[in-house]
Design an enzyme around this catalytic site. Structure first.
Site, PDB file in Angstrom:
ATOM      1  N   SER A 278     -11.205   1.443   3.121  1.00  0.00           N
ATOM      2  CA  SER A 278     -10.001   0.855   4.352  1.00  0.00           C
ATOM      3  C   SER A 278      -9.355   2.021   4.797  1.00  0.00           C
ATOM      4  CB  SER A 278      -9.580  -0.255   3.724  1.00  0.00           C
ATOM      5  OG  SER A 278     -10.027  -1.202   3.304  1.00  0.00           O
TER       6      SER A 278
ATOM      7  N   ARG B  75       0.808  -1.291   0.008  1.00  0.00           N
ATOM      8  CA  ARG B  75       0.231  -0.054   0.129  1.00  0.00           C
ATOM      9  C   ARG B  75       0.683   1.319  -0.121  1.00  0.00           C
ATOM     10  NH1 ARG B  75      -2.692  -3.597  -1.089  1.00  0.00           N
ATOM     11  NH2 ARG B  75      -4.667  -4.463  -0.199  1.00  0.00           N
TER      12      ARG B  75
ATOM     13  N   GLU C 282      -4.584   4.068   6.425  1.00  0.00           N
ATOM     14  CA  GLU C 282      -4.214   3.929   4.926  1.00  0.00           C
ATOM     15  C   GLU C 282      -4.963   4.971   4.209  1.00  0.00           C
ATOM     16  OE1 GLU C 282      -6.096   0.913   1.466  1.00  0.00           O
ATOM     17  OE2 GLU C 282      -5.497  -0.015   3.309  1.00  0.00           O
TER      18      GLU C 282
END
EC number: 1.3.1.98
Length: 301
Positions: free
Chosen positions: A223, A172, A293
């Protein structure tokens, strides 16, 4: 400073525009300046103008995976949502896409062609540019696995074609984060020649799985936390008893605990305080710190 359009372009330059409608959470204050370029030259012109004026630059795609401060964003906000072009090379199986192209639309397009490789992006509410920067992923796949190269607008205003291996990909993240290097387009290597009906079915299965397990009834940013090594963030939050926990009008989803919902009228500070509360509660229970995130844009002090 009063300008109707960017210098040397027909691209409108807007002042004090609410960013709530530009984000999937539907929260956030105003952009000091906002521009929505439709071509790469217009985007370059916006970038160069902001640099000449000494303005900070913020780029928005679909507005997912970010939280914009209620106080707004100083400087120039560039929306890439109109950079939606797409070309295919039938011989090589390569696909070149503008930064503003929506990921779900991309998944459906490639499925219709019978090209494998991007079925997993169908449920991600983002754009190609954001996927390249964040190394977006789902269902065991991620951007880095299929990306060949990206066209980058460098801080000096020039364009560069950068190979995927040079983007420092990890879980990520990439080396494009926290920089002034802007993704303008991406080229992916896919697998042509498959039965479109089968690829469509696999794409639909990925979408059905996400609809079954993730909340789509209320505005959210996707998320919120990265998965810590050896854990899943949603499980940690759920086991801490935080499903349904609410601050103001922001709520930890009852369906998937790694999502925060705007239940109607939430502010960015509601969401921010809920993020901090979840981090602290999980750390107290499990001695694990959840790293966001979601990207924070603007002042939350």
């Amino acid at each position: 400073m009063t300008l109707a359009c960017l210098p040397q372009t027909q691209c409108p330059l807007q002042r004090q525009v609410s960013l709530a409608k530009f984000t999937t959470l539907n929260v956030g204050g105003c952009a000091e300046w906002l521009v929505e370029p439709r071509t790469i030259p217009e985007l370059q012109a916006a970038y160069i103008w902001a640099q000449e004026e000494g303005l900070p630059i913020t780029v928005l795609g679909a507005g997912s995976n970010l939280l914009v401060s209620d106080r707004g964003v100083p400087g120039l906000v560039i929306s890439t949502k109109h950079l939606r072009y797409l070309t295919t090379d039938l011989e090589t199986g390569q696909l070149t896409v503008g930064a503003g192209y929506p990921l779900p639309k991309l998944a459906h397009h490639t499925a219709k062609l019978g090209w494998r490789g991007l079925e997993w992006v169908v449920g991600i509410p983002g754009t190609v540019g954001g996927a390249v920067v964040m190394n977006a992923g789902a269902h065991g796949s991620c951007t880095a696995q299929r990306l060949v190269s990206a066209v980058i607008l460098e801080p000096d205003g020039t364009l560069a074609v950068v190979a995927a291996r040079e983007l420092g990909y990890a879980y990520r993240t990439s080396n494009l984060q926290e920089t002034q290097r802007l993704v303008l387009q991406a080229t992916w290597q896919l697998e042509p020649g498959h039965d479109p009906a089968q690829v469509k079915a696999e794409t639909q299965k990925h979408l059905s799985d996400r609809l079954r397990t993730q909340p789509y009834g209320f505005p959210n940013c996707g998320s919120v936390f990265r998965n810590p090594q050896g854990w899943t963030a949603g499980w940690l939050i759920e086991q801490t008893g935080l499903k349904g926990y609410q601050i103001g009008h922001a709520q930890v989803s009852e369906k998937h605990a790694n999502f925060i919902l705007n239940c109607g009228g939430a502010t960015a500070m509601d969401v921010y305080h809920l993020i901090r509360y979840v981090q602290t509660a999980v750390a107290d229970r499990w001695a694990v710190w959840l790293h966001p995130e979601v990207k924070l844009i603007g002042n939350f002090a």
